[in-house]
Design an enzyme around this catalytic site. Structure first.
Site, PDB file in Angstrom:
ATOM      1  N   ASP A  73     -35.599  20.629 -16.508  1.00  0.00           N
ATOM      2  CA  ASP A  73     -36.441  19.437 -16.516  1.00  0.00           C
ATOM      3  C   ASP A  73     -35.750  18.249 -15.860  1.00  0.00           C
ATOM      4  O   ASP A  73     -36.402  17.416 -15.224  1.00  0.00           O
ATOM      5  CB  ASP A  73     -36.829  19.083 -17.950  1.00  0.00           C
ATOM      6  N   ASN A 147     -39.602  10.182 -18.474  1.00  0.00           N
ATOM      7  CA  ASN A 147     -39.425  10.496 -19.887  1.00  0.00           C
ATOM      8  C   ASN A 147     -39.402   9.257 -20.766  1.00  0.00           C
ATOM      9  O   ASN A 147     -40.236   9.087 -21.637  1.00  0.00           O
ATOM     10  CB  ASN A 147     -38.120  11.269 -20.105  1.00  0.00           C
ATOM     11  N   ALA A 189     -38.467  14.901 -25.876  1.00  0.00           N
ATOM     12  CA  ALA A 189     -37.045  14.801 -25.532  1.00  0.00           C
ATOM     13  C   ALA A 189     -36.293  14.001 -26.605  1.00  0.00           C
ATOM     14  O   ALA A 189     -36.390  14.306 -27.793  1.00  0.00           O
ATOM     15  CB  ALA A 189     -36.903  14.176 -24.140  1.00  0.00           C
ATOM     16  N   LEU A 192     -38.107  12.804 -29.773  1.00  0.00           N
ATOM     17  CA  LEU A 192     -38.355  13.819 -30.795  1.00  0.00           C
ATOM     18  C   LEU A 192     -37.131  13.990 -31.685  1.00  0.00           C
ATOM     19  O   LEU A 192     -37.247  14.087 -32.913  1.00  0.00           O
ATOM     20  CB  LEU A 192     -38.721  15.144 -30.120  1.00  0.00           C
ATOM     21  N   SER A 193     -35.940  13.990 -31.082  1.00  0.00           N
ATOM     22  CA  SER A 193     -34.707  14.121 -31.855  1.00  0.00           C
ATOM     23  C   SER A 193     -34.508  12.950 -32.806  1.00  0.00           C
ATOM     24  O   SER A 193     -33.886  13.094 -33.863  1.00  0.00           O
ATOM     25  CB  SER A 193     -33.503  14.217 -30.909  1.00  0.00           C
ATOM     26  N   ALA A 212     -31.784   5.254 -35.634  1.00  0.00           N
ATOM     27  CA  ALA A 212     -31.003   4.919 -36.830  1.00  0.00           C
ATOM     28  C   ALA A 212     -31.194   3.461 -37.242  1.00  0.00           C
ATOM     29  O   ALA A 212     -30.241   2.687 -37.278  1.00  0.00           O
ATOM     30  CB  ALA A 212     -29.524   5.229 -36.603  1.00  0.00           C
TER      31      ALA A 212
END
Length: 291
Positions: A73, A147, A189, A192-193, A212
């Site tokens: 990607d 992205n 990408a 999502l994490s 965070a």
């Protein structure tokens, strides 16, 4: 029946092991389908594939009617940003890891590409993001991204404080490790994490995902991509901004990062019958082990 695409550019992840032989095989296959093949100039110079014509991005935009990307990607995003202004459709053969947008398996490329070259494909258009960094009223950096745009703290300890506005309206100050502004493509990408939602590619929106956050009620929010998002650096040392793989290493207090929808789209071509949900199931391993 020969290919509907007469002039095809081949772009590769030339650092990958075996990339030269893979690209050479694909180029010869395209020739058997009636295509004139050109190799993107960086791909050619790094693989030694000099038996084919070479073109830079502008040349591909002027002379080719299809770009075939062999890699992951990241490879697709890098060349796609350069070619979007020309409206060149992109097809991806996966030699990376996940391959959300380079979705053709390398071992299946011949059987998959034959009908696509005849015109049997699904077209998938996705808007890009246009971003800039404004310092003391002057643009000091600009970039397009597919992205995401990420503002985050530097290598030193401590959070950054960011003021977020949408269309000039104050949203909130956020103290966090950073903030991700992701497109539907980017929602699979980094966003999502960091706990963001998946956005279907047809949704004209973005998602803002704090990284965070100090205040646990700072949650991801989905916004229309018709507006403009501004992130101002209020506090924090060594903050940086990343626009896909393009970086501005040092942001100063008062710098304003603005993001809006680009005037350009990336055009992806997928095999006939392609489904976004099939891709999610496969790449995210949904339903594995379920009878």
């Amino acid at each position: 029946m020969k290919s509907q695409f007469r002039h095809v550019a081949l772009i590769g992840k030339y650092h990958a092991q075996g990339s030269r032989s893979a690209l050479e095989d694909i180029a010869h296959f395209l020739g058997t389908q009636g295509c004139d093949v050109a190799i993107e100039q960086d791909t050619a110079s790094n693989t030694g594939l000099t038996q084919f014509p070479t073109l830079d991005a502008a040349g591909i935009g002027a002379q080719c009617d299809l770009a075939l990307v062999v890699g992951g990607d990241g490879t697709m995003l890098g060349i796609g940003r350069l070619l979007a202004q020309f409206g060149i459709p992109l097809v991806g053969i996966n030699q990376g890891r996940l391959g959300f947008i380079t979705d053709i398996a390398f071992e299946d490329y011949q059987d998959t590409l034959k009908p696509m070259l005849r015109g049997e494909f699904e077209e998938d258009r996705r808007w890009m993001m246009q971003a800039k960094v404004v310092r003391d009223g002057r643009c000091v950096f600009s970039a397009t991204a597919m992205n995401d745009v990420v503002v985050n703290r530097g290598a030193t300890a401590g959070m950054v404080e960011l003021r977020v506005e949408v269309d000039g309206r104050f949203v909130a100050n956020q103290r966090a490790d950073g903030l991700i502004i992701a497109s539907p493509t980017g929602s699979t990408a980094y966003a999502l994490s960091a706990g963001g939602p998946l956005l279907h590619p047809s949704i004209p929106g973005w998602v803002l995902v704090p990284i965070a956050p100090h205040t646990l009620s700072n949650r991801p929010i989905v916004l229309s991509d018709a507006g403009e998002i501004t992130v101002e650096i209020v506090a924090g040392r060594d903050a940086s901004a990343n626009f896909d793989m393009q970086s501005l290493a040092t942001l100063l207090h008062g710098d304003r990062i603005t993001v809006r929808r680009s005037e350009h789209q990336m055009r992806f071509l997928h095999p006939k019958g392609w489904s976004y949900f099939d891709t999610l199931r496969k790449k995210l391993h949904w339903n594995e082990g379920v009878a």
